[in-house]
Motif scaffolding. Structure first.
Motif, short mmCIF file in Angstrom:
data_model
loop_
_atom_site.label_atom_id
_atom_site.label_comp_id
_atom_site.label_asym_id
_atom_site.label_seq_id
_atom_site.Cartn_x
_atom_site.Cartn_y
_atom_site.Cartn_z
N ALA A 34 0.82 -1.22 0.00
CA ALA A 34 0.00 0.00 0.00
C ALA A 34 0.85 1.26 0.00
CB ALA A 34 -0.93 -0.01 1.21
N PHE A 35 2.00 1.21 0.62
CA PHE A 35 2.84 2.41 0.67
C PHE A 35 3.67 2.57 -0.60
CE2 PHE A 35 5.66 5.60 2.31
CZ PHE A 35 4.91 6.24 3.27
N LEU A 36 4.13 1.47 -1.17
CA LEU A 36 5.04 1.58 -2.31
C LEU A 36 4.33 1.94 -3.61
CD1 LEU A 36 7.58 -1.36 -1.79
CD2 LEU A 36 7.92 1.08 -1.39
N ILE A 37 3.13 1.40 -3.85
CA ILE A 37 2.49 1.60 -5.16
C ILE A 37 2.23 3.08 -5.47
CG2 ILE A 37 0.33 1.24 -6.43
CD1 ILE A 37 0.36 -1.64 -5.56
N PRO A 38 1.54 3.85 -4.59
CA PRO A 38 1.32 5.25 -4.95
C PRO A 38 2.60 6.08 -4.98
CG PRO A 38 0.53 4.80 -2.73
CD PRO A 38 0.87 3.49 -3.34
N THR A 39 3.56 5.74 -4.15
CA THR A 39 4.82 6.49 -4.15
C THR A 39 5.58 6.24 -5.45
OG1 THR A 39 4.92 6.14 -1.75
CG2 THR A 39 6.87 7.03 -2.80
N LEU B 134 -4.53 8.49 -9.32
CA LEU B 134 -4.60 7.04 -9.44
C LEU B 134 -6.03 6.54 -9.36
CD1 LEU B 134 -1.52 6.19 -7.23
CD2 LEU B 134 -1.89 5.24 -9.50
N PRO B 135 -6.30 5.32 -9.81
CA PRO B 135 -7.64 4.75 -9.67
C PRO B 135 -8.05 4.68 -8.20
CG PRO B 135 -6.30 3.42 -11.15
CD PRO B 135 -5.39 4.42 -10.53
N TYR B 136 -9.35 4.66 -7.96
CA TYR B 136 -9.84 4.67 -6.59
C TYR B 136 -9.48 3.38 -5.86
CZ TYR B 136 -12.80 5.55 -2.58
OH TYR B 136 -13.24 5.76 -1.30
N VAL B 137 -9.24 2.30 -6.59
CA VAL B 137 -8.83 1.04 -5.96
C VAL B 137 -7.55 1.26 -5.15
CG1 VAL B 137 -7.86 -1.24 -6.44
CG2 VAL B 137 -9.94 -0.51 -7.58
N ILE B 138 -6.65 2.08 -5.64
CA ILE B 138 -5.40 2.34 -4.92
C ILE B 138 -5.68 3.15 -3.66
CG2 ILE B 138 -3.06 3.25 -5.11
CD1 ILE B 138 -3.68 0.83 -6.87
N SER B 139 -6.69 4.02 -3.72
CA SER B 139 -7.09 4.72 -2.50
C SER B 139 -7.58 3.73 -1.45
CB SER B 139 -8.21 5.73 -2.81
OG SER B 139 -7.74 6.74 -3.67
N GLY B 140 -8.36 2.74 -1.90
CA GLY B 140 -8.81 1.71 -0.98
C GLY B 140 -7.65 0.89 -0.45
N LEU B 141 -6.66 0.61 -1.31
CA LEU B 141 -5.48 -0.13 -0.88
C LEU B 141 -4.70 0.63 0.19
CD1 LEU B 141 -3.35 -2.39 -1.18
CD2 LEU B 141 -2.37 -1.07 -3.09
N VAL B 142 -4.51 1.94 -0.03
CA VAL B 142 -3.79 2.75 0.95
C VAL B 142 -4.57 2.79 2.27
CG1 VAL B 142 -2.98 5.09 1.48
CG2 VAL B 142 -2.59 4.11 -0.78
N ALA B 143 -5.89 2.89 2.16
CA ALA B 143 -6.71 2.86 3.39
C ALA B 143 -6.53 1.54 4.11
CB ALA B 143 -8.17 3.09 3.05
N ALA B 144 -6.50 0.43 3.35
CA ALA B 144 -6.27 -0.88 3.96
C ALA B 144 -4.90 -0.95 4.61
CB ALA B 144 -6.42 -1.97 2.91
N GLY B 145 -3.90 -0.33 3.98
CA GLY B 145 -2.56 -0.28 4.56
C GLY B 145 -2.53 0.53 5.85
N GLY B 146 -3.20 1.70 5.83
CA GLY B 146 -3.27 2.50 7.05
C GLY B 146 -4.02 1.78 8.16
N LEU B 147 -5.09 1.08 7.77
CA LEU B 147 -5.86 0.31 8.75
C LEU B 147 -5.00 -0.82 9.32
CD1 LEU B 147 -8.78 0.24 9.88
CD2 LEU B 147 -9.27 -1.51 8.17
N ALA B 148 -4.24 -1.49 8.46
CA ALA B 148 -3.35 -2.56 8.92
C ALA B 148 -2.30 -2.03 9.89
CB ALA B 148 -2.68 -3.24 7.72
N ALA B 149 -1.74 -0.85 9.58
CA ALA B 149 -0.73 -0.26 10.46
C ALA B 149 -1.32 0.07 11.83
CB ALA B 149 -0.15 1.00 9.81
N ALA B 150 -2.51 0.67 11.83
CA ALA B 150 -3.13 1.04 13.10
C ALA B 150 -3.55 -0.19 13.89
CB ALA B 150 -4.34 1.94 12.84
N LEU B 151 -4.15 -1.18 13.21
CA LEU B 151 -4.64 -2.37 13.90
C LEU B 151 -3.50 -3.22 14.43
CD1 LEU B 151 -7.56 -3.50 11.55
CD2 LEU B 151 -7.73 -2.25 13.69
N SER B 152 -2.42 -3.36 13.66
CA SER B 152 -1.30 -4.20 14.10
C SER B 152 -0.68 -3.65 15.37
CB SER B 152 -0.24 -4.31 12.99
OG SER B 152 0.30 -3.03 12.69
#
Length: 680
Positions: free
Chosen positions: A228-233, A497-515
């Motif tokens: 999630a972090f690498l793709i948009p960067t 970027l496509p909105y799917v990548i926005s969802g991916l980044v949100a999933a990455g942020g959620l994973a970081a917070a939850l972990s």
């Protein structure tokens, strides 16, 4: 099962997971092209990740004490490194750190240097010795070192439990706040509802399987975080530098950004907007100077405006707006002084020209530059020592099969952290250049849709606000107010970027917070159940009862933390910074001197923990305006987030002094040190 077979089996499982995750992303991309609504993409990401984490929790459920507390001490070094990296890459790292670099430029590198350097201290000073001790919690270690492990160690144990709870609770509130932020943006639910949705994901995993479930969940979460972090960067890197390696490419973008900053610093329209903010700051200063008469006059004016709207039978919208204005007016002259001072400072900040991103410690003069440099070094110091004393991170030292595996695990942890941390400065530069070159200078009539999306996430405290201050219809840099917490989550939309990548980044942020939240909640519940209930209240408790008590306490702490996060107590980075100062001040001296200085005794440890913590908390309360303090009370102009720069030396000095003035520790304690420091 042998270590080699376990490693190969785990590698196979996570390769399958990565392949399935890639297929999931491709499928969602195709569905978006076919016209799937964005809200459904957000729901699918949220649902899929929560189901994944819940599934791992159910599969890894256990009532075995060793499995629940330390994952059976059989996690291979590389996978323990991935899990620890996910535990470490919290919402502050994933969501806020790039935003901090965007807002503060070079000064924001203090977080990367401090947090990375802290892991070197963990590897050298603490982690191997904790694994040699082979127990369950950090209070366990301190109680055994300073009291022989029996009732004599209970005062130190209880003091360490208190520090663990306060530090971990402060940290976990920031993570749960981030969960609410992400859930509310990508599913459309209310912020508070989003918090409790995320909480359900945390609890299913940690409640059922403890450290065992959390470990395997965190490995999966790290994979999501990294992708999630690498793709948009990488996308922005190709867009602005024609190079897919952002860590290399952003060096070519920095000169372009510097040229744009210099241009905006003297742009006539920018100067006009900054002059308006300067005038507003001066107006607030005049109102503060005229208190209490200015407060009374302002209240009368607000009441007159409401009466006038009612008399001319204005619209219901106008009446309600004027009523809200009157209700929001300060209730007393003291409250007015505080709020107007905050508004004055905010307007003064927006009246300043953009600071050069790559210039170290910029200041109006040498004195101001020195203050910024000192705060930079103080923050690095606090983050390093706080990292080396964080209970939920140090607990990871207990989960590997051997001391050697613990050392190798720390190497892998640093490797996996750096894959993300070396990308964060690049993302900050690339996004900043994109906003400075594309958003600034655009027409207000054609603002991108992502601005309105993020402005509506929190209407009371908007995460982004753009207002046409000088009424020219063109966006100026000074007219943009952006919260650092929104930057990474909005990066895909900023980059087109496509909105799917926005969802991916949100999933990455959620994973970081939850972990991170999983690890923190487990650290708190384990400290209460193992160190308070089992070691002090009921030493005869069965293993089943101990695990049950830990689960119940975890539930209670989770809901209290969720309630605290719903009150929005502060930005993520400041909350996390406070946790590091508290951890370093309270626990670092007792941990390090407990390993390397045989003369340290129980009285010294107790005095050191109390004094370090007290100095740190006093300084935060005394200097943080949000907590009722005043900037004028700062010592050597050190910001309250770096209170540990005073707390750690105070705790260290008091521990040494009291230890020397009181009776030397028992031979049992010195033999304990010889044992944990002996080579394998």
């Amino acid at each position: 099962m042998s270590g080699g077979r376990r490693f190969r089996r785990l590698s196979r499982y996570y390769l399958y997971f990565s392949a399935c995750f890639a297929v999931f992303l491709i499928a969602l991309t195709m569905l978006e092209r076919e016209g799937m609504p964005r809200i459904w993409i957000g729901y699918l990401f949220m649902f899929a990740t929560i189901v994944l984490y819940a599934g791992i929790g159910v599969f890894s459920r256990t009532s075995n004490v060793t499995e629940y507390y330390v994952a059976g001490r059989r996690v291979p070094a590389m996978f323990n490194g991935m899990a620890t990296a996910a535990d470490w890459i919290s919402a502050a790292s994933f969501i806020s750190l790039a935003g901090g670099l965007y807002l503060h430029g070079f000064d924001g590198l203090a977080y990367i240097l401090g947090w990375t350097g802290g892991y070197c201290l963990v590897a050298l000073l603490i982690a191997p010795y904790l694994r040699k001790f082979a127990q369950y919690t950090i209070p366990d270690f301190l109680a055994a070192r300073y009291g022989g492990g029996g009732a004599r160690g209970n005062p130190v144990r209880l003091m360490a439990v208190g520090a663990t709870i306060i530090v971990s609770f402060t940290y976990v509130v920031a993570q749960i706040y981030a969960v609410g932020l992400i859930a509310s943006r990508f599913t459309g639910v209310d912020f508070s509802v989003g918090i409790f949705l995320g909480l359900a994901s945390i609890l299913v995993c940690s409640f059922l399987g403890g450290m065992r479930a959390i470990t395997w969940t965190q490995v999966a979460q790290y994979i999501i975080i990294l992708v999630a972090f690498l793709i948009p960067t990488m996308w922005l890197s190709v867009k602005h530098a024609d190079n897919p390696l952002p860590q290399v490419a952003y060096g070519a973008v920095l000169p372009k950004l510097a040229a744009r900053e210099a241009q905006l610093a003297f742009d006539p329209k920018e100067l006009q907007v900054r002059a308006i903010f300067r005038q507003r700051a001066d107006d607030y200063a005049a109102r503060i100077k005229a208190l209490p008469a200015s407060w009374e006059e302002g209240k009368l004016d607000a009441q007159r405006r409401l009466d006038a709207v009612r008399l001319r039978k204005g619209s219901l919208i106008d009446i309600r707006a004027t009523e809200r204005e009157l209700m929001a007016y300060p209730k007393s002259a003291d409250e007015a002084a505080r709020r107007w001072a905050e508004m004055q400072a905010a307007n003064e900040a927006r009246a300043q020209p953009p600071e050069p991103h790559a210039t170290p410690f910029p200041g109006a003069d040498a004195g101001q530059s020195d203050i910024r440099r000192n705060n930079f070094l103080a923050l690095v110091f606090c983050l390093m020592l706080g990292t080396a004393a964080l209970p939920h991170i140090l607990m990871r030292s207990y989960t590997t099969p051997s001391v050697r595996e613990t050392r190798v695990s720390v190497f892998w942890t640093l490797f996996f952290i750096l894959l993300v941390y070396l990308t964060i400065p690049a993302l900050a530069v690339l996004v900043k250049y994109d906003i400075y070159s594309h958003l600034v200078g655009s027409n207000f009539a054609n603002l991108p849709t992502w601005i309105s999306y993020w402005a509506n996430v929190d209407k009371l405290n908007p995460l982004i606000a753009i207002a046409d201050i000088n009424r020219d219809g063109i966006v100026q840099l000074a007219e943009i107010a952006i919260d650092g917490d929104v930057l990474v989550l909005a990066t895909p939309e900023i980059g087109g970027l496509p909105y799917v990548i926005s969802g991916l980044v949100a999933a990455g942020g959620l994973a970081a917070a939850l972990s991170t939240a999983d690890g923190l909640l487990l650290a708190i519940s384990n400290a209460l159940s193992h160190d308070v209930y089992y070691k002090v209240v009921d030493p005869a408790a069965s293993t089943q009862k101990r695990v049950t008590i830990s689960k119940l306490l975890l539930l209670a702490v989770a809901f209290i933390a969720a309630y605290a996060a719903s009150q929005k107590p502060g930005d993520i980075l400041s909350l996390v910074g406070a946790a590091f100062s508290l951890a370093g001040s309270a626990l670092f001296p007792a941990l390090v001197l407990g390993v390397f200085w045989k003369r340290a005794n129980r009285a010294g440890a107790l005095a050191g923990i109390v004094s370090g913590f007290a100095v740190c908390v006093y300084y935060m309360l005394h200097t943080n305006p949000i907590l009722g303090g005043a900037v004028a009370g700062q010592w050597f102009h050190i910001a309250p987030i770096s209170a540990g720069v005073f707390g750690v030396p105070a705790g260290m000095a008091v521990l040494v002094l009291v230890s020397l003035l009181t009776r030397a520790p028992d031979p049992l304690n010195t033999s304990f040190i010889d044992h944990i420091r002996a080579p394998e």
